[in-house]
Design an enzyme around this catalytic site. Structure first.
Site, PDB file in Angstrom:
ATOM      1  N   CYS A  30       0.837  -1.212   0.000  1.00 12.51           N
ATOM      2  CA  CYS A  30       0.000   0.000   0.000  1.00 12.51           C
ATOM      3  C   CYS A  30       0.870   1.259   0.000  1.00 12.51           C
ATOM      4  O   CYS A  30       1.548   1.541   0.991  1.00 12.51           O
ATOM      5  CB  CYS A  30      -0.912  -0.053   1.220  1.00 12.51           C
ATOM      6  SG  CYS A  30      -1.770   1.477   1.604  1.00 12.51           S
ATOM      7  N   CYS A  33       0.110   3.729   2.753  1.00 12.65           N
ATOM      8  CA  CYS A  33       0.584   3.174   4.035  1.00 12.65           C
ATOM      9  C   CYS A  33       2.072   3.466   4.211  1.00 12.65           C
ATOM     10  O   CYS A  33       2.512   3.851   5.304  1.00 12.65           O
ATOM     11  CB  CYS A  33       0.357   1.664   4.096  1.00 12.65           C
ATOM     12  SG  CYS A  33      -1.370   1.151   4.016  1.00 12.65           S
TER      13      CYS A  33
END
Length: 124
Positions: A30, A33
């Site tokens: 991600c 993230c």
């Protein structure tokens, strides 16, 4: 302060310790993230009285499912066993700091009373 890695085995223990716990639900693939990780780490250095924990949703899908994590990163705030906040999206440093400050400032007796009243109203 270093972050704590959460798993199905230690999640309840870490969150039940009391005090304020911030959980970052994330995954290595991600992009947002990975961008949020240094912000989360910096906040952990700034707030040593808060537990900062990370849960890899790929490694711990059963825990992510319990909390119905559908989008990552998701930040969750728990204080004294009460879930106060859970929202997807990477927060800028100032917003994360403000969230932490607000969580610390809450009157937890009032929060518990409101939670109990809401639960009682649902049971009627």
């Amino acid at each position: 302060m270093a972050t704590v890695e959460l798993t199905a085995d230690n999640f309840d223990e870490v969150v039940a310790r009391g005090g304020t716990v911030l959980v970052d639900f994330w995954a290595s693939w991600c992009g947002p993230c990975r961008q949020f990780a240094p912000v989360f780490e910096a906040a952990s250095e700034k707030h040593p009285d808060v537990v900062f924990a990370k849960l890899d949703t790929e490694a711990q899908p059963q825990v992510a499912a319990v909390f119905e994590i559908r989008s990552i990163p998701t930040v969750m705030v728990v204080r004294d066993g009460q879930l106060l906040y859970a929202q997807p999206g990477a927060l800028p440093a100032a917003a994360l700091d403000d969230l932490i400050t607000q969580a610390k400032a809450l009157d937890m007796d009032e929060v518990r009373a409101q939670a109990a009243a809401a639960e009682a109203a649902q049971q009627k």
